[in-house]
Design a protein around this motif. Structure first.
Motif, PDB file in Angstrom:
ATOM      1  N   ARG A  72       0.823  -1.198   0.000  1.00 43.80           N
ATOM      2  CA  ARG A  72       0.000   0.000   0.000  1.00 43.80           C
ATOM      3  C   ARG A  72       0.861   1.254   0.000  1.00 43.80           C
ATOM      4  N   ASP A  73       0.304   2.342  -0.505  1.00 46.73           N
ATOM      5  CA  ASP A  73       0.884   3.669  -0.431  1.00 46.73           C
ATOM      6  C   ASP A  73      -0.011   4.457   0.515  1.00 46.73           C
ATOM      7  N   ASN A  74       0.446   4.646   1.737  1.00 43.85           N
ATOM      8  CA  ASN A  74      -0.388   5.282   2.742  1.00 43.85           C
ATOM      9  C   ASN A  74      -0.694   6.738   2.386  1.00 43.85           C
ATOM     10  N   ALA A  75       0.268   7.448   1.791  1.00 43.91           N
ATOM     11  CA  ALA A  75       0.061   8.844   1.438  1.00 43.91           C
ATOM     12  C   ALA A  75      -1.028   8.997   0.378  1.00 43.91           C
ATOM     13  N   LYS A  76      -1.084   8.074  -0.578  1.00 47.93           N
ATOM     14  CA  LYS A  76      -2.092   8.118  -1.634  1.00 47.93           C
ATOM     15  C   LYS A  76      -3.370   7.377  -1.268  1.00 47.93           C
ATOM     16  N   ILE A  77      -3.365   6.675  -0.132  1.00 46.57           N
ATOM     17  CA  ILE A  77      -4.476   5.830   0.299  1.00 46.57           C
ATOM     18  C   ILE A  77      -4.852   4.888  -0.850  1.00 46.57           C
ATOM     19  N   THR A  78      -3.859   4.180  -1.327  1.00 45.11           N
ATOM     20  CA  THR A  78      -4.029   3.287  -2.463  1.00 45.11           C
ATOM     21  C   THR A  78      -3.427   1.921  -2.154  1.00 45.11           C
ATOM     22  N   LEU A  79      -4.152   0.875  -2.513  1.00 41.50           N
ATOM     23  CA  LEU A  79      -3.711  -0.501  -2.362  1.00 41.50           C
ATOM     24  C   LEU A  79      -3.289  -1.039  -3.719  1.00 41.50           C
ATOM     25  N   TYR A  80      -2.251  -1.871  -3.744  1.00 41.36           N
ATOM     26  CA  TYR A  80      -1.741  -2.429  -4.985  1.00 41.36           C
ATOM     27  C   TYR A  80      -1.626  -3.945  -4.895  1.00 41.36           C
ATOM     28  N   LEU A  81      -1.682  -4.579  -6.055  1.00 38.06           N
ATOM     29  CA  LEU A  81      -1.369  -5.994  -6.180  1.00 38.06           C
ATOM     30  C   LEU A  81      -0.468  -6.157  -7.397  1.00 38.06           C
ATOM     31  N   GLN A  82       0.808  -6.428  -7.154  1.00 33.38           N
ATOM     32  CA  GLN A  82       1.749  -6.703  -8.229  1.00 33.38           C
ATOM     33  C   GLN A  82       1.663  -8.179  -8.572  1.00 33.38           C
ATOM     34  N   MET A  83       1.350  -8.486  -9.817  1.00 29.01           N
ATOM     35  CA  MET A  83       1.106  -9.853 -10.264  1.00 29.01           C
ATOM     36  C   MET A  83       2.164 -10.223 -11.297  1.00 29.01           C
ATOM     37  N   ASN A  84       3.057 -11.138 -10.943  1.00 28.27           N
ATOM     38  CA  ASN A  84       4.112 -11.603 -11.829  1.00 28.27           C
ATOM     39  C   ASN A  84       3.894 -13.064 -12.185  1.00 28.27           C
ATOM     40  N   SER A  85       4.561 -13.501 -13.244  1.00 33.06           N
ATOM     41  CA  SER A  85       4.481 -14.893 -13.691  1.00 33.06           C
ATOM     42  C   SER A  85       3.033 -15.357 -13.799  1.00 33.06           C
ATOM     43  N   LEU A  86       2.229 -14.570 -14.477  1.00 34.59           N
ATOM     44  CA  LEU A  86       0.803 -14.851 -14.574  1.00 34.59           C
ATOM     45  C   LEU A  86       0.537 -16.167 -15.299  1.00 34.59           C
ATOM     46  N   LYS A  87      -0.500 -16.855 -14.834  1.00 36.60           N
ATOM     47  CA  LYS A  87      -0.930 -18.122 -15.396  1.00 36.60           C
ATOM     48  C   LYS A  87      -2.385 -18.019 -15.830  1.00 36.60           C
ATOM     49  N   PRO A  88      -2.817 -18.849 -16.781  1.00 42.24           N
ATOM     50  CA  PRO A  88      -4.231 -18.826 -17.170  1.00 42.24           C
ATOM     51  C   PRO A  88      -5.185 -19.011 -15.998  1.00 42.24           C
ATOM     52  N   GLU A  89      -4.791 -19.760 -14.988  1.00 40.17           N
ATOM     53  CA  GLU A  89      -5.635 -19.982 -13.817  1.00 40.17           C
ATOM     54  C   GLU A  89      -5.832 -18.721 -12.988  1.00 40.17           C
ATOM     55  N   ASP A  90      -5.056 -17.669 -13.260  1.00 37.43           N
ATOM     56  CA  ASP A  90      -5.241 -16.392 -12.580  1.00 37.43           C
ATOM     57  C   ASP A  90      -6.377 -15.570 -13.192  1.00 37.43           C
ATOM     58  N   THR A  91      -6.927 -16.009 -14.310  1.00 40.35           N
ATOM     59  CA  THR A  91      -8.008 -15.285 -14.970  1.00 40.35           C
ATOM     60  C   THR A  91      -9.223 -15.196 -14.057  1.00 40.35           C
ATOM     61  N   ALA A  92      -9.668 -13.972 -13.784  1.00 37.40           N
ATOM     62  CA  ALA A  92     -10.793 -13.748 -12.877  1.00 37.40           C
ATOM     63  C   ALA A  92     -11.093 -12.259 -12.813  1.00 37.40           C
ATOM     64  N   LEU A  93     -12.212 -11.937 -12.187  1.00 36.22           N
ATOM     65  CA  LEU A  93     -12.523 -10.569 -11.819  1.00 36.22           C
ATOM     66  C   LEU A  93     -11.921 -10.329 -10.438  1.00 36.22           C
ATOM     67  N   TYR A  94     -11.046  -9.342 -10.328  1.00 36.13           N
ATOM     68  CA  TYR A  94     -10.332  -9.065  -9.090  1.00 36.13           C
ATOM     69  C   TYR A  94     -10.976  -7.900  -8.346  1.00 36.13           C
ATOM     70  N   TYR A  95     -11.200  -8.099  -7.045  1.00 41.55           N
ATOM     71  CA  TYR A  95     -11.815  -7.098  -6.189  1.00 41.55           C
ATOM     72  C   TYR A  95     -10.878  -6.704  -5.061  1.00 41.55           C
ATOM     73  N   CYS A  96     -10.856  -5.433  -4.713  1.00 39.62           N
ATOM     74  CA  CYS A  96     -10.249  -5.032  -3.452  1.00 39.62           C
ATOM     75  C   CYS A  96     -11.359  -4.784  -2.444  1.00 39.62           C
TER      76      CYS A  96
END
Length: 124
Positions: A72-96
Motif C-alpha cells: 500500500r501507499d499510505n500517502a495516496k491511500i491506495t492498495l496495490y497488487l503486483q502480479m508476476n508470472s501470470l498463469k491462465p488460472e489467474d483469470t478472474a474478476l479481481y476485487y479489493c
C-alpha cells in the motif's frame, strides 16, 4: 462510508505481469486492513492476499505465494497488487475490499466494503 475503485486489469500472456490498483476515499481513517479477492465464472469468490494497513504485514493464498505482492501507499491511500508470472488460472474478476475488523482476514464475510472489480485475463 469507504469507496474503493480498482484499475489496472487487462489482457496478458502467460508469464507476463500486471499491477492492480485500488484507490480508497471516504472514511479512510477507519481502514485497518484490506485485501484482494478474485472470482472466476461459476466459482466462489477466492482470497488472494491481505495487508495490515498500519504495519504492512501480509497474508497470501498458497496459489499466489512467490508470484504476487500486496502493498500500500499510505500517502495516496491506495492498495496495490503486483502480479508476476501470470498463469491462465489467474483469470478472474479481481476485487479489493476493506476488512471489518482490525486485522487481516481471508474470507469475504469479514470484509464490508468492496470495489467494482477489474478483469484480468491471462492467455496461454
Amino acid at each position: 462510508q469507504v469507496q474503493l475503485v480498482e484499475s489496472g486489469g487487462g489482457l496478458m500472456q502467460a508469464g507476463g505481469s500486471l499491477r492492480l490498483s485500488c484507490a480508497a476515499s471516504g472514511r479512510t481513517s477507519r481502514i485497518y486492513a484490506m485485501g484482494w479477492f478474485r472470482q472466476a465464472p461459476g466459482k466462489e469468490r477466492e482470497f488472494v492476499a491481505a495487508i495490515n494497513w498500519r504495519d504492512g504485514s501480509t497474508d497470501y493464498a498458497d496459489s499466489v505465494k512467490g508470484r504476487f505482492t500486496i502493498y500500500r501507499d499510505n500517502a495516496k491511500i491506495t492498495l496495490y497488487l503486483q502480479m508476476n508470472s501470470l498463469k491462465p488460472e489467474d483469470t478472474a474478476l479481481y476485487y479489493c475490499a476493506k476488512a471489518r475488523g482490525t486485522t487481516r482476514a481471508t474470507i469475504p464475510q469479514e470484509y464490508d466494503y468492496w470495489g467494482q472489480g477489474t478483469q484480468v485475463t491471462v492467455s496461454s
